[in-house]
Structure formats: C-alpha cells, structure tokens
Design an enzyme around this catalytic site. Structure first.
Site, short mmCIF file in Angstrom:
data_model
loop_
_atom_site.label_atom_id
_atom_site.label_comp_id
_atom_site.label_asym_id
_atom_site.label_seq_id
_atom_site.Cartn_x
_atom_site.Cartn_y
_atom_site.Cartn_z
CB VAL A 18 -0.82 -0.01 1.22
CG1 VAL A 18 -1.91 1.20 1.13
CG2 VAL A 18 -1.85 -1.17 1.34
NE ARG A 50 12.52 -6.30 4.14
CZ ARG A 50 11.98 -7.27 3.65
NH1 ARG A 50 12.20 -8.31 3.35
NH2 ARG A 50 10.57 -6.89 3.16
CE LYS A 106 -6.54 -5.71 7.70
NZ LYS A 106 -6.41 -5.50 6.09
CG ASP A 202 -8.70 -9.14 6.92
OD1 ASP A 202 -7.63 -8.34 7.09
OD2 ASP A 202 -9.54 -9.01 6.40
CE LYS A 206 -10.48 -6.16 6.33
NZ LYS A 206 -10.30 -6.88 4.93
P1 NDP Z 1 3.51 -4.79 3.73
O1 NDP Z 1 3.63 -5.91 4.45
O2 NDP Z 1 3.65 -4.82 2.31
O3 NDP Z 1 4.34 -3.69 3.92
C1 NDP Z 1 4.67 -3.40 5.20
C2 NDP Z 1 5.55 -2.02 5.31
O4 NDP Z 1 6.08 -1.79 6.78
C3 NDP Z 1 7.08 -2.54 4.49
O5 NDP Z 1 7.45 -1.39 3.84
C4 NDP Z 1 7.99 -2.77 5.71
O6 NDP Z 1 9.22 -2.60 5.42
C5 NDP Z 1 7.42 -1.85 6.82
N1 NDP Z 1 7.91 -2.03 8.20
C6 NDP Z 1 7.50 -3.27 9.02
N2 NDP Z 1 7.98 -3.21 10.09
C7 NDP Z 1 8.72 -1.83 10.43
C8 NDP Z 1 9.21 -1.16 11.34
N3 NDP Z 1 9.17 -1.55 12.51
N4 NDP Z 1 9.49 0.13 11.09
C9 NDP Z 1 9.45 0.83 9.73
N5 NDP Z 1 8.71 0.06 8.78
C10 NDP Z 1 8.36 -1.34 9.00
O7 NDP Z 1 1.96 -4.42 4.27
P2 NDP Z 1 0.73 -3.57 3.26
O8 NDP Z 1 1.22 -2.65 2.66
O9 NDP Z 1 0.10 -4.84 2.68
O10 NDP Z 1 -0.45 -3.38 4.61
C11 NDP Z 1 -0.10 -2.03 5.25
C12 NDP Z 1 -1.17 -1.74 5.89
O11 NDP Z 1 -2.48 -1.69 5.17
C13 NDP Z 1 -1.76 -3.00 7.04
O12 NDP Z 1 -2.07 -2.44 8.11
C14 NDP Z 1 -2.73 -3.74 6.44
O13 NDP Z 1 -3.57 -4.53 7.13
C15 NDP Z 1 -3.60 -2.73 5.70
N6 NDP Z 1 -3.99 -3.03 4.39
C16 NDP Z 1 -3.59 -3.69 3.53
C17 NDP Z 1 -4.27 -4.00 2.25
C18 NDP Z 1 -3.57 -4.57 1.13
O14 NDP Z 1 -4.30 -5.08 0.40
N7 NDP Z 1 -2.24 -4.95 1.29
C19 NDP Z 1 -5.81 -3.59 2.13
C20 NDP Z 1 -6.26 -2.75 3.25
C21 NDP Z 1 -5.56 -2.65 4.46
P3 NDP Z 1 10.20 -3.27 4.28
O15 NDP Z 1 9.38 -3.18 3.13
O16 NDP Z 1 11.49 -2.75 4.46
O17 NDP Z 1 10.16 -4.80 4.88
N1 HSE Z 2 -6.19 -10.03 3.31
C1 HSE Z 2 -7.23 -8.85 3.16
C2 HSE Z 2 -8.21 -9.59 2.32
C3 HSE Z 2 -6.65 -7.72 2.70
O1 HSE Z 2 -8.10 -10.67 1.69
O2 HSE Z 2 -9.37 -9.00 2.01
C4 HSE Z 2 -7.55 -6.56 2.70
O3 HSE Z 2 -7.70 -6.09 4.14
#
Ligand code: NDP
Ligand code: HSE
Length: 434
Positions: A18, A50, A106, A202, A206
């Site tokens: 995201v 990273r 969430k 999940d 929600k």
């Molecule tokens: P990702 O796992 O793809 O990305 C997580 C990011 O957080 C990475 O860039 C990671 O760094 C970074 N990170 C993890 N730990 C730390 C830390 N301690 N300090 C700094 N940075 C950190 O997650 P998503 O983008 O999929 O999801 C993000 C949020 O959005 C979550 O809360 C998720 O539930 C929510 N969400 C996601 C959806 C989706 O479709 N993916 C849909 C709706 C909500 P690095 O890249 O270096 O590992």
């Molecule tokens: N893992 C979740 C899904 C991402 O499948 O809907 C969105 O929250």
C-alpha cells in the site's frame, strides 16, 4: 497551487504493497493535491525495515528510525506498517504530540481503537482510517458522517477478499477447500500464511470497526464471534446449491432488540448460506461488498475492491486530503462516537437460522424423532425436504430464527440419534425473511 501556505509535512511509515502506491500517487500529482487541500503536500521521510529493498524511494527520505521520523517536524503520520507494535506506540506518540494520523491498520484499531481515539481527543489531532475496512470502498465515512443522522440496524458484508475468492471458486468449480486455497496462493490472493484471512481474524477486526461506528458503541475484535472457512466442504456448497443458495463468509453487525425493548449489539463472522438472488451472492472473486440497513435511508449497498496496493492507497489518500484540509482551515474531523455503549450480545443468545442437511434411515418414525429434537429446544422449523434413496433418505431442514445456542444444541442432539447416519452439512442462513 497555494504558494503562500506552508507545506503539510507527511511522514510515511511503511512502504510495502500500500505504502508504495501512496508514495507514487502523491509524487505523480503534487499540483492536484495542493489544489484540493489548499497547501502543498511534502513527504518528509519514509520509514521501512530494509532500506536496500526500496530503490523506488529517494534515498534521502529513507530511514529505519520510525520513532525519530514521528517525533520530527511533521504534521501528519500515515501508518502502513500493519500489526500492533510498533504501530501502536508510533501512533500514540504522534497523536499525543498533536500530529494527525491516517492508518489502514484494522488489527490495531479493533484492539486499541479507544486508546488511539482518546489520545486524538486529548490533543485535538485527527485520526482517519477509511482503508482499514473494505479497501477502496468508501464505507467508513458514510457510516461515520453521511449516516450520522440515521439509525443503523444492520451491517452485513463480504469484507475479506481472499476468502471470497476461495468460496466463489469452490462454488463455481465444485473443488475442495484445500485445493482452492492453493490456487488462491498461486494467483497471489492468499498470503504465505493465510491464517488471518481463512480463520476469520481479518474479517472479525473489520466487523469490530463496523459495529463500533454503526452503533456508537465500543466493540473490539474479542467481542466478535468468529468462524473461518476451513471447515466449509463441497457438501456444504452442494447443499446450498440444491436450495438455490450460495455460501459466503459474512461479517454481520446488528442491533438486537428484545421483547422488553432492551437493545444490544451482535457482531459475528461466519460462513452462511444466502439466496442466489441476494445482492451479496453475486459478489465474486476477491471483491468486497457491504449491505447497510438504516431506518430512514433503507437498504444501501457498497461494492468494490477491498484490497490491493492502488485501491487501498486511494482510500488512504482520501483520508490524507481530509486531514490536510482540516489543518489548512484549523478544523477537526469526526471524533469517536461511543455514546450509546450498548452491551455486546453473546453469540449463544444471538438470533440465527440454520440449514441442516442429514442422511437418515428411510423408515417410519424418523422424521418425528428429528422433529422432536427441534421441539425439545423450542426451535421452529420453516422448511423440510425429504428424498428417499432406498435404505437411506436425505433430509433437509431449514429453521426459523432461534437463539444460536438452542440451534447448536439441537444439532448436537440430532447427530446422536441412531437413525441419523450422517450430518452432511450445518450452516447458518442469512439474507431472507425469518
Ligand atoms: P506490507 O507488508 O506490504 O508492508 C509493510 C511495510 O512496513 C514494509 O514497507 C515494511 O518495511 C514496513 N515495516 C514493517 N515493520 C516496520 C518497522 N518496525 N519500522 C518501519 N517500517 C516497518 O503491508 P501492506 O502494505 O500490505 O499493508 C499495510 C497496512 O495496510 C496493514 O495495516 C494492512 O492491514 C493494511 N491493508 C492492506 C491491504 C492490502 O491489500 N495489502 C488492504 C487494506 C488494508 P520493508 O519493506 O523494509 O520490509
Ligand atoms: N487480506 C485482506 C483480504 C486484505 O483478503 O481482504 C484486505 O484487508
């Protein structure tokens, strides 16, 4: 662009699925954002774990010290790390120092929402979280703002894309759960560890957020009754099909009013059979849809992409624009509304309906033995269908509404009857008059 207004300084925590899209869209249209908010938007840093994995982020913005970034000169913190810690501590730091927050988290909101709202209230900062439920679909703002003058009685929806993909595929191909989960993994829908999705965690988080907003009551993830989809069999899907129904994993949040007028809130996540004519039945693949019933507005349906980088980033950016506009006019967004504080109803006392499919001995008196179990538990039967197959018969019973515990006990007792060869399928029924 308003050149006079100091930029809105934005700290981005997390640059994964995201976060990457949020950064890209912000970068691609700076003038648009400035025109919409009344001030330019400036990303002051991007915290990741990273940095070497992020060639897409200008090097001078990257940091592994999220705490320092939050404590620095920023106006808004966008949290896209996920999970409880360090996200919780980082957001509390931001809110306590008056910095507004946008998050898609969430899990965090469903566990620690009240702590975050209290911190926002105390400092006057905003907290927005549209992306936390149903990705791109504008749903929380309608509940929080557009329907604030109405009385919501029910919110029922498909809020997890992964499980909807699996159940839709099982329905269209007749394949089993494990096989379909593998396919979902191959296509990139299911994560390497699909537990949070398939076991309903999940969707339960929600549901807690939806119930809190709809009923002005604090509901946490642990208040939500949760069942996942791993026990759904091709037999369940076939049983649903014979009654022109399909199986969906539903999040159901409802206001329950007892005969004496006492109100409570029920929040639950479980697979359920719904008629194929119901609007939620046609929601396929990994799409989400939520059905809201309000007293004055009537029935409303929200549909769209519930996950994915760009769709979720759209909701995050909508929140960011709202927060920025508030900062420009020194205004505030909506606060937590938990004034109703209705009690949360335990699942056992929640009114539900069951569909029960049995293989029974085909001889005299079987139906009356089965019917006696329903009678014993004060459960009224709505539909009975029996079809003989020689020595055995298939018997399908759909009940009227009864407390879930009474239905569960009825099924347990029926399963012990010597005339019952097999309980083929037991599933709750939703989306039709009781
Ligand atoms: P990702 O796992 O793809 O990305 C997580 C990011 O957080 C990475 O860039 C990671 O760094 C970074 N990170 C993890 N730990 C730390 C830390 N301690 N300090 C700094 N940075 C950190 O997650 P998503 O983008 O999929 O999801 C993000 C949020 O959005 C979550 O809360 C998720 O539930 C929510 N969400 C996601 C959806 C989706 O479709 N993916 C849909 C709706 C909500 P690095 O890249 O270096 O590992
Ligand atoms: N893992 C979740 C899904 C991402 O499948 O809907 C969105 O929250």
């Amino acid at each position: 662009m308003n050149q006079d207004r100091a930029p809105i300084r934005v700290a981005l925590l997390g640059c994964g699925t995201v976060g990457t899209e949020v950064l890209r869209l912000l970068h691609d249209q700076p003038d648009e954002f400035a025109a919409r908010t009344g001030a330019p938007m400036l990303v002051t840093g991007v915290a990741v774990r990273r940095p070497h994995k992020h060639p897409e982020v200008p090097e001078h913005l990257l940091t592994t010290d999220a705490q320092a970034l939050v404590e620095g000169d920023v106006d808004v913190v966008v949290e896209l790390i996920g999970g409880i810690e360090p996200a919780r501590s980082l957001l509390l730091t931001a809110l306590r120092s008056g910095k507004s927050v946008v998050t898609a988290n969430k899990a965090l909101l469903a566990e620690h929402g009240s702590e975050l709202y209290a911190a926002a209230d105390a400092s006057g900062a905003d907290i927005y979280f549209e992306a936390a439920v149903a990705g791109a679909i504008p749903l929380l703002r309608p509940l929080r703002e557009s329907l604030a003058g109405d009385r919501i009685n029910r919110v029922m929806g498909i809020v997890n894309g992964t499980t909807n993909f699996i159940l839709s595929a099982m329905d269209s191909t007749g394949a089993g759960y494990a096989e379909t989960l593998d396919e979902a993994g191959r296509l990139g829908y299911a994560e390497a560890d699909p537990t949070a999705d398939v076991d309903g965690f999940d969707a339960a988080a929600k549901a807690a957020i939806l119930a809190s907003l709809a009923f002005h009551t604090r509901v946490t993830a642990s208040d939500v009754h949760r069942e996942g989809i791993s026990a759904v069999t091709p037999g369940d899907i076939a049983a649903a099909r014979t009654l022109d129904r399909t199986v969906k994993l539903l999040a159901i949040c409802e206001r329950v009013v007892d005969e004496d007028g006492t109100e409570s809130v029920s929040a639950r996540v479980h697979p359920a059979m719904i008629p194929r004519s119901h609007p939620l039945a046609g929601v396929g693949d990994a799409f989400n849809a939520v059905f809201v019933e309000a007293e004055a507005a009537g029935q409303l349906m929200f549909y769209g992409q519930g996950a994915g980088g760009a769709p979720t980033a759209s909701a995050v950016l909508g929140d960011l624009v709202a927060v920025a506009r508030n900062l420009v006019v020194a205004g505030k967004g909506p606060r937590e509304s938990a004034h109703a504080q209705l009690p949360v109803r335990p699942m056992g006392k929640t009114p539900t309906r069951y569909h029960i499919s049995l293989d029974v001995a085909d001889k005299a008196g079987v139906l009356s033995q089965v019917a006696a179990m329903f009678n014993e538990h004060d459960v009224s039967i709505s539909v009975v269908r029996q079809q003989g197959r020689g020595e055995e018969a298939s018997l399908v019973v759909v009940t009227h509404t009864a407390p879930d515990a009474a239905l569960r006990s009825t099924v347990d007792k029926i399963a012990q009857l010597p005339v019952v060869r097999e309980v083929v399928s037991v599933m709750r029924v939703e989306g039709e008059p009781s």
